[in-house]
Scaffold this motif. Structure first.
Motif, PDB file in Angstrom:
ATOM      1  N   MET A   1       8.606  14.363  23.030  1.00  0.00           N
ATOM      2  CA  MET A   1       7.676  14.486  21.923  1.00  0.00           C
ATOM      3  C   MET A   1       6.915  13.169  21.745  1.00  0.00           C
ATOM      4  N   ILE A   2       5.644  13.270  21.492  1.00  0.00           N
ATOM      5  CA  ILE A   2       4.796  12.098  21.324  1.00  0.00           C
ATOM      6  C   ILE A   2       4.893  11.612  19.877  1.00  0.00           C
ATOM      7  N   ASP A   3       5.070  10.325  19.738  1.00  0.00           N
ATOM      8  CA  ASP A   3       5.119   9.720  18.402  1.00  0.00           C
ATOM      9  C   ASP A   3       3.688   9.386  17.989  1.00  0.00           C
ATOM     10  N   ILE A   4       3.082  10.235  17.140  1.00  0.00           N
ATOM     11  CA  ILE A   4       1.681  10.040  16.770  1.00  0.00           C
ATOM     12  C   ILE A   4       1.483   8.823  15.878  1.00  0.00           C
ATOM     13  N   PHE A   5       2.537   8.396  15.223  1.00  0.00           N
ATOM     14  CA  PHE A   5       2.402   7.232  14.353  1.00  0.00           C
ATOM     15  C   PHE A   5       2.551   5.928  15.129  1.00  0.00           C
ATOM     16  N   GLY A   6       3.356   5.935  16.172  1.00  0.00           N
ATOM     17  CA  GLY A   6       3.536   4.750  17.002  1.00  0.00           C
ATOM     18  C   GLY A   6       4.279   3.634  16.292  1.00  0.00           C
ATOM     19  N   SER A   7       4.439   2.549  16.998  1.00  0.00           N
ATOM     20  CA  SER A   7       5.177   1.423  16.429  1.00  0.00           C
ATOM     21  C   SER A   7       4.331   0.641  15.425  1.00  0.00           C
ATOM     22  N   GLY A   8       3.017   0.862  15.446  1.00  0.00           N
ATOM     23  CA  GLY A   8       2.139   0.168  14.510  1.00  0.00           C
ATOM     24  C   GLY A   8       2.483   0.479  13.067  1.00  0.00           C
ATOM     25  N   PHE A   9       2.815   1.732  12.786  1.00  0.00           N
ATOM     26  CA  PHE A   9       3.190   2.113  11.432  1.00  0.00           C
ATOM     27  C   PHE A   9       4.495   1.453  11.018  1.00  0.00           C
ATOM     28  N   GLN A  10       5.430   1.365  11.954  1.00  0.00           N
ATOM     29  CA  GLN A  10       6.706   0.722  11.644  1.00  0.00           C
ATOM     30  C   GLN A  10       6.507  -0.751  11.328  1.00  0.00           C
ATOM     31  N   ARG A  11       5.649  -1.406  12.085  1.00  0.00           N
ATOM     32  CA  ARG A  11       5.372  -2.826  11.812  1.00  0.00           C
ATOM     33  C   ARG A  11       4.671  -2.995  10.468  1.00  0.00           C
ATOM     34  N   LEU A  12       3.731  -2.111  10.175  1.00  0.00           N
ATOM     35  CA  LEU A  12       3.050  -2.197   8.882  1.00  0.00           C
ATOM     36  C   LEU A  12       4.003  -1.902   7.733  1.00  0.00           C
ATOM     37  N   GLU A  13       4.910  -0.945   7.938  1.00  0.00           N
ATOM     38  CA  GLU A  13       5.910  -0.660   6.906  1.00  0.00           C
ATOM     39  C   GLU A  13       6.784  -1.885   6.669  1.00  0.00           C
ATOM     40  N   SER A  14       7.229  -2.512   7.747  1.00  0.00           N
ATOM     41  CA  SER A  14       8.046  -3.727   7.620  1.00  0.00           C
ATOM     42  C   SER A  14       7.276  -4.821   6.894  1.00  0.00           C
ATOM     43  N   ALA A  15       6.008  -4.954   7.208  1.00  0.00           N
ATOM     44  CA  ALA A  15       5.181  -5.972   6.553  1.00  0.00           C
ATOM     45  C   ALA A  15       5.034  -5.688   5.063  1.00  0.00           C
ATOM     46  N   LEU A  16       4.835  -4.425   4.704  1.00  0.00           N
ATOM     47  CA  LEU A  16       4.697  -4.078   3.286  1.00  0.00           C
ATOM     48  C   LEU A  16       5.975  -4.365   2.515  1.00  0.00           C
ATOM     49  N   VAL A  17       7.108  -3.991   3.087  1.00  0.00           N
ATOM     50  CA  VAL A  17       8.389  -4.236   2.414  1.00  0.00           C
ATOM     51  C   VAL A  17       8.635  -5.736   2.285  1.00  0.00           C
ATOM     52  N   ALA A  18       8.325  -6.486   3.346  1.00  0.00           N
ATOM     53  CA  ALA A  18       8.499  -7.938   3.295  1.00  0.00           C
ATOM     54  C   ALA A  18       7.572  -8.562   2.246  1.00  0.00           C
ATOM     55  N   ARG A  19       6.354  -8.049   2.129  1.00  0.00           N
ATOM     56  CA  ARG A  19       5.420  -8.543   1.103  1.00  0.00           C
ATOM     57  C   ARG A  19       5.968  -8.269  -0.296  1.00  0.00           C
ATOM     58  N   GLU A  20       6.542  -7.086  -0.497  1.00  0.00           N
ATOM     59  CA  GLU A  20       7.117  -6.751  -1.801  1.00  0.00           C
ATOM     60  C   GLU A  20       8.289  -7.667  -2.131  1.00  0.00           C
ATOM     61  N   GLU A  21       9.133  -7.950  -1.141  1.00  0.00           N
ATOM     62  CA  GLU A  21      10.268  -8.842  -1.370  1.00  0.00           C
ATOM     63  C   GLU A  21       9.796 -10.264  -1.655  1.00  0.00           C
ATOM     64  N   ALA A  22       8.779 -10.716  -0.943  1.00  0.00           N
ATOM     65  CA  ALA A  22       8.233 -12.056  -1.182  1.00  0.00           C
ATOM     66  C   ALA A  22       7.627 -12.137  -2.579  1.00  0.00           C
ATOM     67  N   GLN A  23       6.961 -11.073  -3.004  1.00  0.00           N
ATOM     68  CA  GLN A  23       6.373 -11.051  -4.348  1.00  0.00           C
ATOM     69  C   GLN A  23       7.468 -11.155  -5.404  1.00  0.00           C
ATOM     70  N   GLY A  24       8.598 -10.514  -5.145  1.00  0.00           N
ATOM     71  CA  GLY A  24       9.732 -10.612  -6.058  1.00  0.00           C
ATOM     72  C   GLY A  24      10.252 -12.039  -6.172  1.00  0.00           C
ATOM     73  N   VAL A  25      10.283 -12.754  -5.053  1.00  0.00           N
ATOM     74  CA  VAL A  25      10.720 -14.157  -5.066  1.00  0.00           C
ATOM     75  C   VAL A  25       9.768 -14.991  -5.903  1.00  0.00           C
ATOM     76  N   HIS A  26       8.466 -14.821  -5.669  1.00  0.00           N
ATOM     77  CA  HIS A  26       7.480 -15.592  -6.427  1.00  0.00           C
ATOM     78  C   HIS A  26       7.542 -15.252  -7.914  1.00  0.00           C
ATOM     79  N   SER A  27       7.697 -13.974  -8.229  1.00  0.00           N
ATOM     80  CA  SER A  27       7.791 -13.548  -9.627  1.00  0.00           C
ATOM     81  C   SER A  27       9.010 -14.151 -10.303  1.00  0.00           C
ATOM     82  N   SER A  28      10.115 -14.163  -9.584  1.00  0.00           N
ATOM     83  CA  SER A  28      11.342 -14.743 -10.129  1.00  0.00           C
ATOM     84  C   SER A  28      11.175 -16.239 -10.382  1.00  0.00           C
ATOM     85  N   ASN A  29      10.534 -16.918  -9.442  1.00  0.00           N
ATOM     86  CA  ASN A  29      10.301 -18.352  -9.632  1.00  0.00           C
ATOM     87  C   ASN A  29       9.427 -18.603 -10.857  1.00  0.00           C
TER      88      ASN A  29
END
Length: 135
Positions: free
Chosen positions: A1-29
């Motif tokens: 089966m062909i993965d229509i989303f590809g690894s690009g979506f996974q990398r973008l998802e990881s980036a979004l989650v990492a951005r949210e976690e970083a925002q939490g650090v800055h907010s806490s500070n």
């Protein structure tokens, strides 16, 4: 089966989650800017992204051997390099630099919005391909 989303979506998802976690650090500070002896958390987007991509997520610290250090700072290692210790410490012992934190928050927000636009563009392309396939 062909993965229509590809690894690009996974990398973008990881980036979004990492951005949210970083925002939490800055907010806490920022929220603790007036707390005496608060040491600013120095973790960055890159730290969180590396955790996500390597599959290691920070969880509660467990001591599995009697000679291990005990974590006595609510889930954060007191002498860890995760905290600004050498930065400009104020008279009350706080190390939060509000101007730097606000600038980092603004940059992080812009990069989060860029990631969202990239995802929207990819989804829009898939939507167009589906619509054209039905003709």
């Amino acid at each position: 089966m062909i993965d229509i989303f590809g690894s690009g979506f996974q990398r973008l998802e990881s980036a979004l989650v990492a951005r949210e976690e970083a925002q939490g650090v800055h907010s806490s500070n920022v929220a603790n800017a007036d707390t005496p002896n608060y040491r600013a958390d120095a973790r960055t987007f890159a730290d969180f992204l590396n955790e996500r991509q390597s599959g290691h997520t920070a969880g509660p610290v467990a001591t599995t051997h009697a000679s291990h250090f005990k974590d006595s700072n609510n889930g954060r290692l007191a002498n860890s390099s995760l905290f600004h210790s050498q930065s400009s410490r104020r008279m009350d012992g706080n190390t939060v630099d509000m101007q730097k934190e606000m600038a980092r928050m603004a940059e992080n927000q812009l990069m989060h919005e860029l990631s969202m636009r990239l995802i929207k563009g990819k989804l829009s392309g898939l939507t167009n391909a589906i619509k054209e396939g039905n003709r």
